[in-house]
Design an enzyme around this catalytic site. Structure first.
Site, PDB file in Angstrom:
ATOM      1  CG  ASP A   1      -1.948   1.145   1.165  1.00 23.46           C
ATOM      2  OD1 ASP A   1      -1.729   2.130   0.423  1.00 23.46           O
ATOM      3  OD2 ASP A   1      -2.983   1.048   1.855  1.00 23.46           O
TER       4      ASP A   1
ATOM      5  CB  ALA B   1     -12.276  -4.221  -2.440  1.00 29.78           C
ATOM      6  NE  ARG B   2     -16.717   0.197  -4.782  1.00 29.41           N
ATOM      7  CZ  ARG B   2     -17.186   0.106  -3.556  1.00 29.41           C
ATOM      8  NH1 ARG B   2     -17.238  -1.083  -2.955  1.00 29.41           N
ATOM      9  NH2 ARG B   2     -17.588   1.184  -2.909  1.00 29.41           N
TER      10      ARG B   2
ATOM     11  CD  GLU C   1     -21.852  -5.902  -7.421  1.00 31.67           C
ATOM     12  OE1 GLU C   1     -22.542  -5.055  -6.810  1.00 31.67           O
ATOM     13  OE2 GLU C   1     -20.756  -6.311  -6.998  1.00 31.67           O
TER      14      GLU C   1
ATOM     15  CG  HIS D   1     -21.812  -5.479  -3.330  1.00 31.96           C
ATOM     16  ND1 HIS D   1     -21.541  -4.701  -4.416  1.00 31.96           N
ATOM     17  CD2 HIS D   1     -21.214  -4.867  -2.272  1.00 31.96           C
ATOM     18  CE1 HIS D   1     -20.814  -3.646  -4.050  1.00 31.96           C
ATOM     19  NE2 HIS D   1     -20.608  -3.741  -2.749  1.00 31.96           N
TER      20      HIS D   1
END
Length: 351
Positions: free
Chosen positions: A197, A257-258, A287, A310
């Site tokens: 990160d 996350a995504r 989605e 989700h």
């Protein structure tokens, strides 16, 4: 009397917004009007120029007549709605990513906007940990076998048993609010936790994680890799075929996350050829999902794939934190205090 619109939905109910507002405002006189949208029983979508919205512009305009503030999660705060609400001074949106708010329109019309960042951080972190444990210990497969009236004693075979967190190398791609909590829990369970990160401050998570110098190193060293990055043009498909080939044979992947962070075709291929032992996903590229995708075919074939729709951020506490967060912003506005989490600062907006 100040009018406040509590525009809820079937996750954060308008009655919950009301209760939080009444607690935050105390004895201050206010008329709280409730409006409730059908999400998640009906999908959200694009309304006007905003995304991930639920509700009708005309219905919202009518409910906002004379309102000083609105608290909401998904109301479509479009240019048209904001322009038609001249007394509106604050939009308090109970989510981190306010894609249903036209921030430029709010700024032009002198309407403050505040949000509730981190409202679902704990819920998402706990769900990530749950997905990882379910994947490592093959819980969904074992559960399904019993529902099929099968006693799978063979799951005790050496070539069929799962793996432990303790002693595993777990890689985290990102260590913000969610990733940091995941790191602490996995470290407490005895894992070696690696993090890539570039935005993590120096000294953060010291004694908890080992920072690595590159994404490729993270993939190459991890037994299980969990994705916690923000989705951007730079991070789209950051998990791709090339990087999956760097992972150890038998390693695993988790993404809550995504969906856009992962190339799901590449993951399906890696599982099909046996390089990845499995994957767990709470988010998807589309989605609602495309059920014809190979990931679902592989799951039907009994591969170690854990799938949820989700819901990582969905908890009772998330809803309560969100409602309390926007209620506090309304209180601050009415008491003349600076907003806690301003996206559009009223003091900087044109009169």
């Amino acid at each position: 009397m100040t009018k406040i619109l509590a525009a809820g939905d079937r996750f954060i109910r308008s009655s919950l917004f009301r209760a939080s507002l009444e607690h935050a405002l105390g004895d201050r006189p206010a008329e709280i009007v409730e409006l409730e949208f059908a999400w998640p029983d009906e999908p959200f979508g694009r309304v006007g120029e905003v995304d991930e919205a639920s509700g009708d512009e005309d219905q919202l305009i009518a409910a906002l007549e004379g309102a000083t503030a609105i608290v909401t999660q998904l109301a479509p705060m479009t240019e048209r709605v904001i322009a038609a609400s001249p007394e509106l001074r604050l939009i308090a949106v109970s989510r981190g990513g306010p894609t249903n708010i036209n921030l430029d329109a709010a700024r032009r019309h002198g309407v403050a906007v505040a949000n509730v960042p981190g409202r679902n951080g704990i819920a998402t972190a706990e769900m990530t940990i749950g997905l990882a444990l379910a994947l490592l210990r093959r819980i969904p497969l074992s559960h399904a076998s019993l529902l099929d009236r099968q006693w799978r004693g063979d799951l005790y075979r050496h070539d069929a048993v799962g793996a432990e967190v303790s002693g595993a190398v777990i890689g985290l791609l990102g260590a913000g609010a969610v990733g940091a909590h995941v790191a602490k829990v996995f470290r407490a369970m005895g894992a070696e936790v690696l993090v890539f990160d570039p935005y993590l401050p120096a000294g953060a998570l010291e004694g908890v994680v080992q920072r690595v110098d590159s994404i490729d190193e993270l993939f190459a060293r991890s037994d299980l890799l969990s994705v916690h990055a923000r989705l951007s043009d730079e991070t789209r498909h950051v998990v791709n075929a090339e990087r999956l080939r760097l992972m150890r044979p038998g390693s695993r992947l988790v993404n809550a996350a995504r969906g856009g962070l992962v190339d799901y075709d590449a993951v399906a291929e890696a599982i099909s050829r046996g390089h990845l032992a499995g994957a767990a996903f709470d988010v998807f590229p589309e989605e609602p999902v495309d059920f014809t995708h190979p990931i679902f075919t592989l799951a039907d074939q009994g591969k170690d794939i854990v799938l949820t729709p989700h819901i990582a951020g969905a908890s009772l506490q998330t809803a309560e934190r969100a409602a309390d967060g926007v209620a506090e912003e309304v209180r601050r506005l009415l008491d003349g205090e600076p907003l806690r989490n301003p996206l559009v600062d009223l003091s900087a907006a044109p009169a």
